[in-house]
Write a protein that holds these residues in place. Sequence first.
Motif, PDB file in Angstrom:
ATOM      1  N   ARG A   1      -6.931  -6.450   2.669  1.00  0.00           N
ATOM      2  CA  ARG A   1      -8.133  -5.657   2.950  1.00  0.00           C
ATOM      3  C   ARG A   1      -7.406  -4.176   2.924  1.00  0.00           C
ATOM      4  O   ARG A   1      -6.501  -4.073   3.475  1.00  0.00           O
ATOM      5  CB  ARG A   1      -9.004  -6.088   4.138  1.00  0.00           C
ATOM      6  CG  ARG A   1      -9.975  -6.995   3.862  1.00  0.00           C
ATOM      7  CD  ARG A   1     -10.843  -7.606   4.843  1.00  0.00           C
ATOM      8  NE  ARG A   1     -10.083  -8.671   5.428  1.00  0.00           N
ATOM      9  CZ  ARG A   1     -10.580  -9.203   6.584  1.00  0.00           C
ATOM     10  NH1 ARG A   1     -11.443  -8.832   7.068  1.00  0.00           N
ATOM     11  NH2 ARG A   1      -9.785 -10.135   7.124  1.00  0.00           N
ATOM     12  N   THR A   2      -8.493  -3.313   2.802  1.00  0.00           N
ATOM     13  CA  THR A   2      -8.019  -1.994   2.714  1.00  0.00           C
ATOM     14  C   THR A   2      -8.858  -1.166   3.569  1.00  0.00           C
ATOM     15  O   THR A   2     -10.208  -1.292   3.582  1.00  0.00           O
ATOM     16  CB  THR A   2      -7.851  -1.256   1.238  1.00  0.00           C
ATOM     17  OG1 THR A   2      -9.046  -1.433   0.482  1.00  0.00           O
ATOM     18  CG2 THR A   2      -6.884  -2.022   0.663  1.00  0.00           C
ATOM     19  N   LEU A   3      -8.215  -0.086   4.165  1.00  0.00           N
ATOM     20  CA  LEU A   3      -9.096   0.954   5.065  1.00  0.00           C
ATOM     21  C   LEU A   3      -8.527   2.362   4.814  1.00  0.00           C
ATOM     22  O   LEU A   3      -7.310   2.356   4.788  1.00  0.00           O
ATOM     23  CB  LEU A   3      -9.200   0.673   6.295  1.00  0.00           C
ATOM     24  CG  LEU A   3      -9.989   1.537   7.234  1.00  0.00           C
ATOM     25  CD1 LEU A   3     -10.588   0.617   8.305  1.00  0.00           C
ATOM     26  CD2 LEU A   3      -9.202   2.674   8.157  1.00  0.00           C
ATOM     27  N   ALA A   4      -9.338   3.409   4.648  1.00  0.00           N
ATOM     28  CA  ALA A   4      -8.792   4.750   4.126  1.00  0.00           C
ATOM     29  C   ALA A   4      -9.166   5.576   5.073  1.00  0.00           C
ATOM     30  O   ALA A   4     -10.344   5.421   5.777  1.00  0.00           O
ATOM     31  CB  ALA A   4      -9.159   5.151   2.801  1.00  0.00           C
ATOM     32  N   VAL A   5      -8.477   6.729   5.354  1.00  0.00           N
ATOM     33  CA  VAL A   5      -9.032   7.848   6.230  1.00  0.00           C
ATOM     34  C   VAL A   5      -8.934   9.057   5.234  1.00  0.00           C
ATOM     35  O   VAL A   5      -8.260   9.206   3.959  1.00  0.00           O
ATOM     36  CB  VAL A   5      -7.862   8.197   7.103  1.00  0.00           C
ATOM     37  CG1 VAL A   5      -7.765   7.122   8.467  1.00  0.00           C
ATOM     38  CG2 VAL A   5      -6.454   8.405   6.601  1.00  0.00           C
ATOM     39  N   PRO A   6      -9.871   9.972   5.269  1.00  0.00           N
ATOM     40  CA  PRO A   6     -10.138  11.179   4.379  1.00  0.00           C
ATOM     41  C   PRO A   6      -9.472  12.248   4.594  1.00  0.00           C
ATOM     42  O   PRO A   6      -9.589  13.297   3.523  1.00  0.00           O
ATOM     43  CB  PRO A   6     -11.754  11.061   4.407  1.00  0.00           C
ATOM     44  CG  PRO A   6     -12.188  10.833   5.698  1.00  0.00           C
ATOM     45  CD  PRO A   6     -11.058   9.981   6.176  1.00  0.00           C
ATOM     46  N   TYR A   7      -8.606  12.427   5.387  1.00  0.00           N
ATOM     47  CA  TYR A   7      -8.218  13.921   5.956  1.00  0.00           C
ATOM     48  C   TYR A   7      -6.746  14.029   5.204  1.00  0.00           C
ATOM     49  O   TYR A   7      -6.145  14.940   5.563  1.00  0.00           O
ATOM     50  CB  TYR A   7      -8.269  13.788   7.388  1.00  0.00           C
ATOM     51  CG  TYR A   7      -7.407  12.671   8.180  1.00  0.00           C
ATOM     52  CD1 TYR A   7      -6.233  12.610   8.072  1.00  0.00           C
ATOM     53  CD2 TYR A   7      -8.351  11.758   8.961  1.00  0.00           C
ATOM     54  CE1 TYR A   7      -5.750  11.548   8.746  1.00  0.00           C
ATOM     55  CE2 TYR A   7      -7.931  10.828   9.543  1.00  0.00           C
ATOM     56  CZ  TYR A   7      -6.511  10.610   9.519  1.00  0.00           C
ATOM     57  OH  TYR A   7      -5.908   9.474  10.268  1.00  0.00           O
ATOM     58  N   GLY A   8      -6.118  12.799   4.591  1.00  0.00           N
ATOM     59  CA  GLY A   8      -4.889  13.020   4.271  1.00  0.00           C
ATOM     60  C   GLY A   8      -4.706  13.780   2.889  1.00  0.00           C
ATOM     61  O   GLY A   8      -5.009  14.672   2.496  1.00  0.00           O
ATOM     62  N   TYR A   9      -3.367  13.173   2.221  1.00  0.00           N
ATOM     63  CA  TYR A   9      -3.018  13.904   1.072  1.00  0.00           C
ATOM     64  C   TYR A   9      -3.294  12.746  -0.163  1.00  0.00           C
ATOM     65  O   TYR A   9      -2.662  11.510  -0.238  1.00  0.00           O
ATOM     66  CB  TYR A   9      -1.329  14.061   1.199  1.00  0.00           C
ATOM     67  CG  TYR A   9      -0.895  14.418   2.495  1.00  0.00           C
ATOM     68  CD1 TYR A   9      -1.652  15.181   3.298  1.00  0.00           C
ATOM     69  CD2 TYR A   9       0.382  13.716   2.883  1.00  0.00           C
ATOM     70  CE1 TYR A   9      -0.981  15.851   4.216  1.00  0.00           C
ATOM     71  CE2 TYR A   9       0.812  14.282   4.289  1.00  0.00           C
ATOM     72  CZ  TYR A   9       0.122  15.268   5.041  1.00  0.00           C
ATOM     73  OH  TYR A   9       0.296  15.627   6.085  1.00  0.00           O
ATOM     74  N   ASN A  10      -4.342  13.175  -0.956  1.00  0.00           N
ATOM     75  CA  ASN A  10      -4.385  12.322  -1.974  1.00  0.00           C
ATOM     76  C   ASN A  10      -4.731  13.210  -3.442  1.00  0.00           C
ATOM     77  O   ASN A  10      -5.678  12.845  -4.200  1.00  0.00           O
ATOM     78  CB  ASN A  10      -5.922  11.543  -1.863  1.00  0.00           C
ATOM     79  CG  ASN A  10      -5.993  10.383  -2.969  1.00  0.00           C
ATOM     80  OD1 ASN A  10      -5.072   9.794  -3.222  1.00  0.00           O
ATOM     81  ND2 ASN A  10      -7.454  10.149  -3.281  1.00  0.00           N
ATOM     82  N   HIS A  11      -3.681  13.976  -3.522  1.00  0.00           N
ATOM     83  CA  HIS A  11      -3.579  15.039  -4.530  1.00  0.00           C
ATOM     84  C   HIS A  11      -4.975  15.616  -5.148  1.00  0.00           C
ATOM     85  O   HIS A  11      -5.304  15.792  -6.404  1.00  0.00           O
ATOM     86  CB  HIS A  11      -3.132  14.182  -5.991  1.00  0.00           C
ATOM     87  CG  HIS A  11      -2.085  13.416  -5.500  1.00  0.00           C
ATOM     88  ND1 HIS A  11      -0.760  13.897  -5.048  1.00  0.00           N
ATOM     89  CD2 HIS A  11      -1.857  11.852  -5.083  1.00  0.00           C
ATOM     90  CE1 HIS A  11       0.170  12.812  -5.022  1.00  0.00           C
ATOM     91  NE2 HIS A  11      -0.645  11.782  -5.049  1.00  0.00           N
TER      92      HIS A  11
END
Length: 221
Positions: free
Chosen positions: A191-201
Motif C-alpha cells: 500500500r502507498t501513502l504520500a506527503v505533499p511537501y517534498g520533492y516531486n519535480h
Amino acid sequence: MHALLSDIRLVVFDLDGTLVDSVPDLAAAVDTALADLALPMPGEAKVRDWVGNGSRILMERALEDALGEAPAAAFLDTAHERFLSRYGEAPCERTRLYSGVGEALAGLAASGRRLALVTNKPAAFIAPILRATGIERYFGMCLGGDSLPRRKPDPLPLMHVAKHFDVAPAHCLMVGDSRHDIAAGRAAGFRTLAVPYGYNHGEPVAASRPDEVVESLAELV
C-alpha cells in the motif's frame, strides 16, 4: 492509528523530502562542486526540483543546466565524485526533520510495527543524517540507492525489505513524497501513502494516485 495502518506490519519510509528536508545541504554541495569545476552555481531553488533520483542523476541535471547540453560521461563522473566529496564534508549541517516526523516514528515503533528506510541517496550518507536528526534508533533496515543492483522506482529494494522482515507485501506500506516512491510501492504490492511537501519535480504527488495523502506524518498516529 490511521485507518490505512489497520493490518500493516511493516512501514517503509523514503528519506529526502519525506522525513527530512535535505535540500539546503545538497544544494550547497552541488554549488561548491560546480564552482570547483569553474561552472555557475544553480542555487537551492533549482536543486529542489532535481533531487529524488540519486546523486548521479542530480549532478547530471546540474551539469546539463550549467552547460546547456548533456554532459560527457567522463565529465559527469568527475563532477559526481566532486559532489560526493563536498557533500561528505557536511551532509547534515542544515538538514532538518519535517514537522510531525518524530511523533510518527515514535508512535509507529511503540505500536510494534517494524520500520525501514529505502532511499535513492548513497548509503554512506544515511547513518550520519539519521544520527544528526535523532531518528536512527527507529529503523531495523536502511537501504541506499547503491545498496542493491536496482533502486526506486524499481520494486527490488522494497521486496528485499519485506523478505528480510518476513512480511507479506499486502501487510507493508510505502511512505514517500514522489512518484518514484509510489511506483515502487505499487509494483512491490505495498500500500502507498504520500506527503505533499517534498520533492516531486514540481508535480503534485497526488497525481501518482497513492492510496492516501497526509499533510503531516503525525496524522498516522
